[in-house]
Design an enzyme around this catalytic site. Structure first.
Site, PDB file in Angstrom:
ATOM      1  N   ALA A 101       0.605  -0.979   0.009  1.00  0.00           N
ATOM      2  CA  ALA A 101       0.027  -0.014   0.099  1.00  0.00           C
ATOM      3  C   ALA A 101       0.828   1.333  -0.087  1.00  0.00           C
ATOM      4  O   ALA A 101       2.144   1.245   0.732  1.00  0.00           O
ATOM      5  CB  ALA A 101      -0.787   0.002   1.327  1.00  0.00           C
ATOM      6  N   ASP A 102       0.422   2.249  -0.752  1.00  0.00           N
ATOM      7  CA  ASP A 102       1.122   3.577  -0.567  1.00  0.00           C
ATOM      8  C   ASP A 102       0.178   4.614   0.602  1.00  0.00           C
ATOM      9  O   ASP A 102      -0.656   4.007   0.916  1.00  0.00           O
ATOM     10  CB  ASP A 102       1.225   4.312  -1.989  1.00  0.00           C
ATOM     11  CG  ASP A 102      -0.102   4.724  -2.445  1.00  0.00           C
ATOM     12  OD1 ASP A 102      -1.034   4.796  -1.852  1.00  0.00           O
ATOM     13  OD2 ASP A 102       0.090   4.716  -3.559  1.00  0.00           O
ATOM     14  N   SER A 103       0.734   5.594   0.902  1.00  0.00           N
ATOM     15  CA  SER A 103       0.176   6.349   1.819  1.00  0.00           C
ATOM     16  C   SER A 103      -1.303   6.813   1.517  1.00  0.00           C
ATOM     17  O   SER A 103      -2.151   6.510   2.423  1.00  0.00           O
ATOM     18  CB  SER A 103       0.949   7.652   1.912  1.00  0.00           C
ATOM     19  OG  SER A 103       2.223   7.693   1.864  1.00  0.00           O
ATOM     20  N   ASP A 150      -3.207   4.785  -0.148  1.00  0.00           N
ATOM     21  CA  ASP A 150      -4.118   3.580  -0.064  1.00  0.00           C
ATOM     22  C   ASP A 150      -4.367   3.450   1.546  1.00  0.00           C
ATOM     23  O   ASP A 150      -5.503   2.702   1.751  1.00  0.00           O
ATOM     24  CB  ASP A 150      -3.282   2.262  -0.318  1.00  0.00           C
ATOM     25  CG  ASP A 150      -2.933   2.160  -2.006  1.00  0.00           C
ATOM     26  OD1 ASP A 150      -3.982   2.496  -2.445  1.00  0.00           O
ATOM     27  OD2 ASP A 150      -2.010   1.811  -2.279  1.00  0.00           O
TER      28      ASP A 150
END
Lengths: 247, 77
Positions: B35-37, B39
């Site tokens: 996940a990125d921030s 997400d």
């Protein structure tokens, strides 16, 4: 062009905001008209939109106040069921030479014109992320690019909006939300009508197209950005100034 | 506990497109689940909706692993 879409226009009761709210409605959008002081004028805009067969309502909030903004956005989403377009238009001027500018004049303009954009953008982001689509359109100003004597507070806020536009565009691009700014030049509104005639004439000399802009010149562009036709553009600042500033 | 974990897992699988077997209590959203921030912000939003609660920004920042999310939700139910 915008049928089935819903919009929130801050500072929608007068001037450029009014023209934007009405033009979005003309093109099929339902519009929430935000105002801070002038309920009567906001209701006039609502009536005009309703006469076009679109839904509209006036909603009071000071954009500088995050709590008021959050309640406003919640109400808009509740009443419309979705929110596709945010136009951050609310703004004030408190002009003064830097040396004479009071701290309160600086703070008021930064809080409404710049922090207001932050507050509203943050508040709508959740809904737009869920929808996987959205248009955020910020009304900056040509002076945010070129500078203007006597407007340190206003220019700093407008330049700030341009930077905020780019950052928000990068953060939200992955969610199909575009963020762009429009930078009007000299547009005939209540705000600019206050300027002395001599200054108005001086400004006219600097406009290659030889006339002041009308609120509709801005509204037309905002409607375009709000539509699907602008889908490949994000993070941009479009100058609508009769050619005053070219870069 | 099992019910909360099940519901949280379903949201993670849907949102991040990972396999259910990858979702363990100790899995970090960013380091293990890709996940990125943004997400993570979205996951928190979906958890709020799923469990009918509001998670403040400060509290959301403390949620790093699947277990953090499950424990937080347990403590609020």
């Amino acid at each position: 062009m915008l049928s089935g879409k819903t919009a929130l226009v801050t500072g929608g009761s007068r001037g450029i905001g009014r023209a934007i709210a009405i033009d979005l409605a003309k093109n099929g959008a339902d519009v929430a008209v935000n105002y801070s002081g002038n309920e009567e004028k906001a209701n006039e805009v609502v009536k005009e939109i309703e006469s076009l067969g679109r839904k509209a309502f006036a909603i009071r909030a000071n954009v500088a106040n995050a709590d008021e903004v959050n309640s406003m956005v919640n109400e808009v989403i509740e009443r419309f069921g979705r929110l596709d377009i945010l136009v951050n238009n609310a703004g004030i001027t408190k002009d003064n030479l830097l040396m004479r500018m009071k701290e309160s004049e600086w703070d008021d303009v930064i809080n409404i014109n710049l922090k207001g954009v932050f507050n509203c953008t943050k508040a709508v982001t959740r809904q737009m992320m869920k929808q996987r689509s959205g248009r955020i359109i910020n009304i900056a100003s040509i002076v945010g690019i070129a500078g203007n004597a006597g407007q340190a507070n206003y220019v700093a806020a407008k330049a700030g909006i341009i930077g905020l536009t780019k950052t928000t565009a990068k953060e939200l691009a992955g969610r199909n939300i575009t963020v762009n700014a429009v930078a009007p030049g000299f547009i005939s509104t209540d705000m600019t009508d206050q300027l002395p005639e001599q200054i108005r004439n001086e400004m006219l000399k600097q406009i290659p197209l030889g006339r002041f802009g009308e609120p509709n010149d801005i509204a037309n562009m905002v409607t375009f950005i709000a539509s699907d036709k602008s889908s490949y553009m994000t993070g941009q600042t479009l100058c609508l100034d009769g050619g005053m500033v070219m870069y | 506990m099992a019910d909360v974990l099940e519901r949280v897992t379903k949201i993670i699988v849907d949102r991040l497109g990972v396999d259910e077997s990858e979702v363990k209590l100790e899995s970090s959203f960013k380091d293990d689940l890709g996940a990125d921030s943004l997400d993570v912000v979205e996951l928190v939003m979906e958890l709020e909706d799923e469990f009918g609660m509001e998670i403040s920004d400060e509290e959301a920042e403390q949620i790093v692993t699947v277990g953090d999310a499950v424990n937080y939700i347990q403590s609020k139910l």
